[in-house]
Motif scaffolding. Structure first.
Motif, PDB file in Angstrom:
ATOM      1  N   SER A  79       0.641  -1.031   0.039  1.00  0.00           N
ATOM      2  CA  SER A  79      -0.001   0.017   0.010  1.00  0.00           C
ATOM      3  C   SER A  79       0.800   1.279   0.152  1.00  0.00           C
ATOM      4  O   SER A  79       0.348   2.416  -0.260  1.00  0.00           O
ATOM      5  N   ALA A  80       2.039   1.202   0.304  1.00  0.00           N
ATOM      6  CA  ALA A  80       3.068   2.233   0.378  1.00  0.00           C
ATOM      7  C   ALA A  80       3.500   2.729  -1.157  1.00  0.00           C
ATOM      8  O   ALA A  80       4.064   3.672  -1.361  1.00  0.00           O
ATOM      9  N   LEU A  81       3.417   1.876  -1.953  1.00  0.00           N
ATOM     10  CA  LEU A  81       3.762   2.260  -3.311  1.00  0.00           C
ATOM     11  C   LEU A  81       2.782   2.901  -4.290  1.00  0.00           C
ATOM     12  O   LEU A  81       1.810   2.914  -3.956  1.00  0.00           O
ATOM     13  N   ARG A  82       3.837   3.951  -4.743  1.00  0.00           N
ATOM     14  CA  ARG A  82       3.306   4.724  -5.867  1.00  0.00           C
ATOM     15  C   ARG A  82       3.995   4.560  -7.150  1.00  0.00           C
ATOM     16  O   ARG A  82       4.837   4.324  -7.142  1.00  0.00           O
ATOM     17  N   VAL A  83       3.059   4.437  -8.141  1.00  0.00           N
ATOM     18  CA  VAL A  83       3.695   4.087  -9.681  1.00  0.00           C
ATOM     19  C   VAL A  83       3.236   5.527 -10.434  1.00  0.00           C
ATOM     20  O   VAL A  83       1.851   5.646 -10.468  1.00  0.00           O
ATOM     21  N   ALA A  84       4.000   6.054 -10.914  1.00  0.00           N
ATOM     22  CA  ALA A  84       3.779   7.009 -12.030  1.00  0.00           C
ATOM     23  C   ALA A  84       4.372   6.765 -13.472  1.00  0.00           C
ATOM     24  O   ALA A  84       4.967   5.928 -13.610  1.00  0.00           O
ATOM     25  N   TRP A  85       3.844   7.712 -14.240  1.00  0.00           N
ATOM     26  CA  TRP A  85       4.145   7.628 -15.583  1.00  0.00           C
ATOM     27  C   TRP A  85       4.737   9.104 -15.947  1.00  0.00           C
ATOM     28  O   TRP A  85       4.205  10.103 -15.374  1.00  0.00           O
ATOM     29  N   PHE A  86       5.681   8.813 -16.594  1.00  0.00           N
ATOM     30  CA  PHE A  86       6.515  10.237 -16.995  1.00  0.00           C
ATOM     31  C   PHE A  86       6.731  10.132 -18.536  1.00  0.00           C
ATOM     32  O   PHE A  86       6.629   8.928 -19.078  1.00  0.00           O
ATOM     33  N   ARG A  87       7.207  11.080 -18.980  1.00  0.00           N
ATOM     34  CA  ARG A  87       7.517  10.923 -20.556  1.00  0.00           C
ATOM     35  C   ARG A  87       8.702  11.995 -20.925  1.00  0.00           C
ATOM     36  O   ARG A  87       8.797  12.954 -20.216  1.00  0.00           O
ATOM     37  N   GLU A 109       2.886  16.160 -30.729  1.00  0.00           N
ATOM     38  CA  GLU A 109       3.407  16.528 -29.665  1.00  0.00           C
ATOM     39  C   GLU A 109       3.378  15.558 -28.364  1.00  0.00           C
ATOM     40  O   GLU A 109       4.174  15.823 -27.469  1.00  0.00           O
ATOM     41  N   ASP A 110       2.858  14.451 -28.610  1.00  0.00           N
ATOM     42  CA  ASP A 110       2.687  13.446 -27.526  1.00  0.00           C
ATOM     43  C   ASP A 110       3.766  12.430 -27.670  1.00  0.00           C
ATOM     44  O   ASP A 110       4.140  11.377 -27.047  1.00  0.00           O
ATOM     45  N   THR A 111       4.561  12.596 -29.032  1.00  0.00           N
ATOM     46  CA  THR A 111       5.784  11.773 -29.339  1.00  0.00           C
ATOM     47  C   THR A 111       6.849  11.767 -28.243  1.00  0.00           C
ATOM     48  O   THR A 111       7.502  12.959 -27.886  1.00  0.00           O
ATOM     49  N   ALA A 112       7.061  10.610 -27.716  1.00  0.00           N
ATOM     50  CA  ALA A 112       8.156  10.586 -26.766  1.00  0.00           C
ATOM     51  C   ALA A 112       8.509   9.234 -26.112  1.00  0.00           C
ATOM     52  O   ALA A 112       7.849   8.264 -26.552  1.00  0.00           O
ATOM     53  N   VAL A 113       9.448   9.117 -25.226  1.00  0.00           N
ATOM     54  CA  VAL A 113       9.630   7.770 -24.602  1.00  0.00           C
ATOM     55  C   VAL A 113       8.789   7.815 -23.259  1.00  0.00           C
ATOM     56  O   VAL A 113       8.950   8.912 -22.625  1.00  0.00           O
ATOM     57  N   TYR A 114       8.147   7.126 -23.002  1.00  0.00           N
ATOM     58  CA  TYR A 114       7.011   6.865 -21.772  1.00  0.00           C
ATOM     59  C   TYR A 114       7.913   6.009 -20.908  1.00  0.00           C
ATOM     60  O   TYR A 114       8.098   4.760 -21.061  1.00  0.00           O
ATOM     61  N   TYR A 115       7.874   6.443 -19.592  1.00  0.00           N
ATOM     62  CA  TYR A 115       8.423   5.691 -18.488  1.00  0.00           C
ATOM     63  C   TYR A 115       7.594   5.518 -17.343  1.00  0.00           C
ATOM     64  O   TYR A 115       6.859   6.531 -17.131  1.00  0.00           O
ATOM     65  N   TRP A 163      12.897   2.833 -12.013  1.00  0.00           N
ATOM     66  CA  TRP A 163      12.189   3.130 -13.177  1.00  0.00           C
ATOM     67  C   TRP A 163      12.212   1.850 -14.130  1.00  0.00           C
ATOM     68  O   TRP A 163      13.227   1.370 -14.027  1.00  0.00           O
ATOM     69  N   GLY A 164      11.453   1.920 -15.266  1.00  0.00           N
ATOM     70  CA  GLY A 164      11.488   0.980 -15.979  1.00  0.00           C
ATOM     71  C   GLY A 164      12.261   1.308 -17.348  1.00  0.00           C
ATOM     72  O   GLY A 164      12.909   2.490 -17.063  1.00  0.00           O
ATOM     73  N   GLN A 165      12.564   0.463 -18.191  1.00  0.00           N
ATOM     74  CA  GLN A 165      13.160   1.092 -19.345  1.00  0.00           C
ATOM     75  C   GLN A 165      12.661   2.001 -20.313  1.00  0.00           C
ATOM     76  O   GLN A 165      13.677   2.621 -21.333  1.00  0.00           O
ATOM     77  N   GLY A 166      11.392   2.219 -20.422  1.00  0.00           N
ATOM     78  CA  GLY A 166      10.796   3.121 -21.247  1.00  0.00           C
ATOM     79  C   GLY A 166      10.262   2.443 -22.608  1.00  0.00           C
ATOM     80  O   GLY A 166      10.747   1.483 -22.913  1.00  0.00           O
ATOM     81  N   THR A 167       9.051   3.160 -23.144  1.00  0.00           N
ATOM     82  CA  THR A 167       8.616   2.647 -24.287  1.00  0.00           C
ATOM     83  C   THR A 167       8.379   3.532 -25.114  1.00  0.00           C
ATOM     84  O   THR A 167       7.805   4.741 -24.877  1.00  0.00           O
ATOM     85  N   GLN A 168       8.496   3.711 -26.472  1.00  0.00           N
ATOM     86  CA  GLN A 168       8.602   4.775 -27.468  1.00  0.00           C
ATOM     87  C   GLN A 168       7.135   4.796 -27.836  1.00  0.00           C
ATOM     88  O   GLN A 168       6.535   3.622 -28.345  1.00  0.00           O
ATOM     89  N   VAL A 169       6.706   5.966 -27.865  1.00  0.00           N
ATOM     90  CA  VAL A 169       5.317   6.294 -28.762  1.00  0.00           C
ATOM     91  C   VAL A 169       5.591   7.479 -29.645  1.00  0.00           C
ATOM     92  O   VAL A 169       6.179   8.549 -29.249  1.00  0.00           O
ATOM     93  N   THR A 170       5.064   7.266 -31.044  1.00  0.00           N
ATOM     94  CA  THR A 170       5.643   7.964 -32.001  1.00  0.00           C
ATOM     95  C   THR A 170       3.999   8.150 -32.606  1.00  0.00           C
ATOM     96  O   THR A 170       3.515   7.279 -33.027  1.00  0.00           O
ATOM     97  N   VAL A 171       3.705   9.740 -32.560  1.00  0.00           N
ATOM     98  CA  VAL A 171       2.477   9.987 -33.419  1.00  0.00           C
ATOM     99  C   VAL A 171       2.690  10.670 -34.544  1.00  0.00           C
ATOM    100  O   VAL A 171       3.280  11.791 -34.508  1.00  0.00           O
ATOM    101  N   SER A 172       2.322  10.287 -35.607  1.00  0.00           N
ATOM    102  CA  SER A 172       2.371  10.823 -36.874  1.00  0.00           C
ATOM    103  C   SER A 172       1.268  11.604 -37.260  1.00  0.00           C
ATOM    104  O   SER A 172       0.016  11.471 -37.055  1.00  0.00           O
ATOM    105  N   SER A 173       1.413  12.716 -37.961  1.00  0.00           N
ATOM    106  CA  SER A 173       0.502  13.802 -38.219  1.00  0.00           C
ATOM    107  C   SER A 173      -0.554  13.460 -39.305  1.00  0.00           C
ATOM    108  O   SER A 173       0.008  12.480 -40.236  1.00  0.00           O
TER     109      SER A 173
END
Length: 124
Positions: free
Chosen positions: A30-38, A89-95, A114-124
């Motif tokens: 219950s003390a764990l907090r998990v967050a998303w960054f990019r 503009e959401d294109t980033a590595v998400y961690y 930290w995790g290793q990250g996952t790439q998200v690429t958004v094309s226009s």
């Protein structure tokens, strides 16, 4: 300690939705907090959302409030980030990142795991 592995990234078009998952193992209480960054090229790593493992309370960066949602899948022990109406503009590595202890922490310095990250690429 906790181990984190992200998945679900890829190439999508503007307006699409994508769901990222962060699988957590090790100490998950219950003390764990998990967050998303990019992190976009040339920019600092940016806080998006955080969830409290014990009761699923979540906090967010105001700029992400409308399009991104964080949730926990108890059966899979994952923390998911649902992203809707994606923009180039959401294109980033998400961690995903984790910490133990109270409070809402948005700084990367507050997260030792930290995790290793996952790439998200958004094309226009």
């Amino acid at each position: 300690q906790v181990q984190l592995v992200e998945s679900g990234g890829g190439l999508v078009q503007a307006g699409d939705s994508l769901r990222l998952s962060c699988a957590a193992s090790g100490r998950t209480d219950s003390a764990l907090r998990v967050a998303w960054f990019r992190q976009s090229p040339g920019k600092e790593r940016e806080f998006l959302r955080v969830i409290r493992w014990g009761d699923n309370w979540s906090g967010n960066a105001d700029s992400m409030k409308a399009r991104f949602t964080i949730s926990k899948d108890n059966a899979k022990n994952t923390v998911d980030l649902q992203m809707n109406n994606l923009k180039p503009e959401d294109t980033a590595v998400y961690y995903c990142a984790a910490r133990f202890g109270p409070g809402l922490v948005t700084s990367i310095r507050g997260y030792p795991y930290w995790g290793q990250g996952t790439q998200v690429t958004v094309s226009s």
